[in-house]
Design a protein around this motif. Structure first.
Motif, PDB file in Angstrom:
ATOM      1  N   PHE A  16      53.158  -1.670  80.643  1.00 17.66           N
ATOM      2  CA  PHE A  16      53.045  -2.654  81.727  1.00 17.66           C
ATOM      3  C   PHE A  16      53.470  -4.040  81.250  1.00 17.66           C
ATOM      4  CE2 PHE A  16      50.383  -5.861  83.889  1.00 17.66           C
ATOM      5  CZ  PHE A  16      50.874  -5.723  85.182  1.00 17.66           C
ATOM      6  N   VAL A  17      52.993  -4.441  80.071  1.00 12.58           N
ATOM      7  CA  VAL A  17      53.341  -5.756  79.526  1.00 12.58           C
ATOM      8  C   VAL A  17      54.841  -5.844  79.248  1.00 12.58           C
ATOM      9  CG1 VAL A  17      53.011  -7.332  77.577  1.00 12.58           C
ATOM     10  CG2 VAL A  17      51.048  -6.148  78.551  1.00 12.58           C
ATOM     11  N   VAL A  18      55.400  -4.804  78.652  1.00 15.43           N
ATOM     12  CA  VAL A  18      56.829  -4.807  78.349  1.00 15.43           C
ATOM     13  C   VAL A  18      57.654  -4.856  79.633  1.00 15.43           C
ATOM     14  CG1 VAL A  18      58.725  -3.436  77.370  1.00 15.43           C
ATOM     15  CG2 VAL A  18      56.582  -3.672  76.112  1.00 15.43           C
ATOM     16  N   GLY A  19      57.197  -4.164  80.668  1.00 11.49           N
ATOM     17  CA  GLY A  19      57.884  -4.232  81.953  1.00 11.49           C
ATOM     18  C   GLY A  19      57.952  -5.659  82.490  1.00 11.49           C
ATOM     19  N   LEU A  20      56.855  -6.407  82.358  1.00  8.20           N
ATOM     20  CA  LEU A  20      56.850  -7.810  82.780  1.00  8.20           C
ATOM     21  C   LEU A  20      57.806  -8.641  81.927  1.00  8.20           C
ATOM     22  CD1 LEU A  20      53.020  -8.443  83.366  1.00  8.20           C
ATOM     23  CD2 LEU A  20      54.786  -7.985  85.075  1.00  8.20           C
TER      24      LEU A  20
ATOM     25  N   SER B 200      62.599 -11.862  81.029  1.00  7.35           N
ATOM     26  CA  SER B 200      63.740 -12.149  80.153  1.00  7.35           C
ATOM     27  C   SER B 200      65.072 -11.970  80.874  1.00  7.35           C
ATOM     28  CB  SER B 200      63.684 -11.260  78.899  1.00  7.35           C
ATOM     29  OG  SER B 200      63.725  -9.879  79.242  1.00  7.35           O
ATOM     30  N   TRP B 201      65.121 -11.071  81.863  1.00  6.61           N
ATOM     31  CA  TRP B 201      66.352 -10.913  82.624  1.00  6.61           C
ATOM     32  C   TRP B 201      66.687 -12.189  83.395  1.00  6.61           C
ATOM     33  CZ3 TRP B 201      70.521  -8.013  82.945  1.00  6.61           C
ATOM     34  CH2 TRP B 201      71.327  -8.130  84.087  1.00  6.61           C
ATOM     35  N   PHE B 202      65.663 -12.867  83.937  1.00  6.38           N
ATOM     36  CA  PHE B 202      65.907 -14.103  84.661  1.00  6.38           C
ATOM     37  C   PHE B 202      66.332 -15.225  83.726  1.00  6.38           C
ATOM     38  CE2 PHE B 202      63.515 -12.032  88.084  1.00  6.38           C
ATOM     39  CZ  PHE B 202      64.347 -12.324  89.145  1.00  6.38           C
ATOM     40  N   HIS B 203      65.843 -15.226  82.471  1.00  2.92           N
ATOM     41  CA  HIS B 203      66.326 -16.192  81.486  1.00  2.92           C
ATOM     42  C   HIS B 203      67.813 -15.978  81.236  1.00  2.92           C
ATOM     43  CE1 HIS B 203      62.804 -18.429  80.319  1.00  2.92           C
ATOM     44  NE2 HIS B 203      62.100 -17.320  80.220  1.00  2.92           N
ATOM     45  N   PHE B 204      68.232 -14.730  81.116  1.00  2.00           N
ATOM     46  CA  PHE B 204      69.653 -14.420  80.948  1.00  2.00           C
ATOM     47  C   PHE B 204      70.443 -14.867  82.167  1.00  2.00           C
ATOM     48  CE2 PHE B 204      72.588 -11.173  82.659  1.00  2.00           C
ATOM     49  CZ  PHE B 204      73.719 -11.510  81.928  1.00  2.00           C
TER      50      PHE B 204
ATOM     51  N   ALA C 242      67.133  -4.756  74.909  1.00  2.00           N
ATOM     52  CA  ALA C 242      66.315  -4.158  73.853  1.00  2.00           C
ATOM     53  C   ALA C 242      64.920  -3.811  74.365  1.00  2.00           C
ATOM     54  CB  ALA C 242      66.216  -5.108  72.661  1.00  2.00           C
ATOM     55  N   LEU C 243      64.359  -4.667  75.204  1.00  2.00           N
ATOM     56  CA  LEU C 243      63.032  -4.387  75.761  1.00  2.00           C
ATOM     57  C   LEU C 243      63.083  -3.232  76.752  1.00  2.00           C
ATOM     58  CD1 LEU C 243      61.576  -7.983  76.272  1.00  2.00           C
ATOM     59  CD2 LEU C 243      60.969  -6.317  74.501  1.00  2.00           C
TER      60      LEU C 243
ATOM     61  N   LEU D 283      61.662   2.480  77.871  1.00  2.00           N
ATOM     62  CA  LEU D 283      61.939   3.913  77.982  1.00  2.00           C
ATOM     63  C   LEU D 283      61.199   4.704  76.913  1.00  2.00           C
ATOM     64  CD1 LEU D 283      65.779   3.913  78.732  1.00  2.00           C
ATOM     65  CD2 LEU D 283      63.905   4.342  80.336  1.00  2.00           C
ATOM     66  N   ARG D 284      61.166   4.168  75.699  1.00  2.00           N
ATOM     67  CA  ARG D 284      60.446   4.845  74.615  1.00  2.00           C
ATOM     68  C   ARG D 284      58.957   4.941  74.931  1.00  2.00           C
ATOM     69  NH1 ARG D 284      60.609   8.663  71.377  1.00  2.00           N
ATOM     70  NH2 ARG D 284      62.808   8.085  71.087  1.00  2.00           N
ATOM     71  N   LEU D 285      58.394   3.876  75.488  1.00  2.00           N
ATOM     72  CA  LEU D 285      56.971   3.883  75.829  1.00  2.00           C
ATOM     73  C   LEU D 285      56.678   4.874  76.951  1.00  2.00           C
ATOM     74  CD1 LEU D 285      56.322   0.039  75.639  1.00  2.00           C
ATOM     75  CD2 LEU D 285      55.309   1.768  74.134  1.00  2.00           C
ATOM     76  N   LEU D 286      57.576   4.958  77.936  1.00  2.00           N
ATOM     77  CA  LEU D 286      57.403   5.951  78.997  1.00  2.00           C
ATOM     78  C   LEU D 286      57.424   7.363  78.422  1.00  2.00           C
ATOM     79  CD1 LEU D 286      59.598   4.602  81.953  1.00  2.00           C
ATOM     80  CD2 LEU D 286      57.102   4.603  81.780  1.00  2.00           C
TER      81      LEU D 286
END
Length: 214
Positions: A117-121, A126-130, A157-158, A163-166
């Motif tokens: 959940f945290v990584v999803g946030l 980070s996508w909006f920073h890009f 990378a996140l 995906l790995r966490l899922l």
């Protein structure tokens, strides 16, 4: 003493698609981790060139700080999914080390779901920073390097970590349903000897482990 290892050997009772996805994802994680390692090596060589250039010729590398700042995103984030896969992260196991069976897998599942959940946030933010760097043409102060490539590395990378966490959440859910099943694609707690054996297998392949057994 307990150390983290990982379980990725095919299980006759496991899902074929799950094992295939684990293997495919592992190849991508290995490539990202290799890119992170090469970025560290390149920065070290660049730093040597910077020092020698200043000392011997009084000619510093233009934009050395800018290049270093942008490259940091590669080695800071590119290897996180690989680290999660092999259980290389540091965590407290005072409680988990005392658990076994379904209770252990339930706690592991809850922990992985919270991190997912945290990584999803973080991926979302980070996508909006890009996007802002891409839209406004953000650049570094010295030589005007575009910052969007380094900012794009972070959500990519996140996302790989997500995906790995899922995948690990599915692996732990599978073990909650059947605690007797062989762990596949999830970090497990090993003692020092078992962890060393897995590190040898990861570095040199199964042949090294087979030779050690002989």
């Amino acid at each position: 003493m307990t150390m983290h290892g990982f379980a990725d050997r095919p299980d006759p009772g496991g899902s074929g698609n799950y094992i295939k996805f684990d293997g495919a994802l592992a190849h991508i994680e290995n490539a990202f981790n290799l890119a992170a390692a090469f970025s560290i090596l390149a920065l070290m060589l660049l730093a040597v060139a910077q020092v020698l250039g200043r000392l011997l010729l009084n000619i510093p590398i233009p934009g050395f700080i800018d290049i270093t700042e942008q490259a940091m995103a590669i080695f800071a984030f590119a290897g996180v999914a690989y680290c999660q896969r092999v259980g290389g992260h540091i965590r407290m196991e005072i409680v988990l080390g005392q658990l076994s069976g379904r209770a252990l897998w339930i706690c592991e599942l809850v922990g992985v779901l919270l991190v997912t959940f945290v990584v999803g946030l973080l991926v979302y933010g980070s996508w909006f920073h890009f996007e802002r760097a891409w839209t406004f043409g953000d650049s570094t102060m010295d030589i005007g390097l575009e910052t969007w490539p380094s900012k794009l590395i972070v959500p990519v990378a996140l996302s790989l970590l997500f995906l790995r966490l899922l995948l690990q959440a599915y692996g732990y859910a599978r073990l909650v349903a059947n605690p007797e099943a062989t762990p596949v694609g999830v970090p497990v707690i090993h003692d020092a000897a078992e962890a060393a054996k897995h590190e040898i297998e990861e570095a040199f392949g199964d042949e090294a482990a087979e030779g050690d057994r002989k």
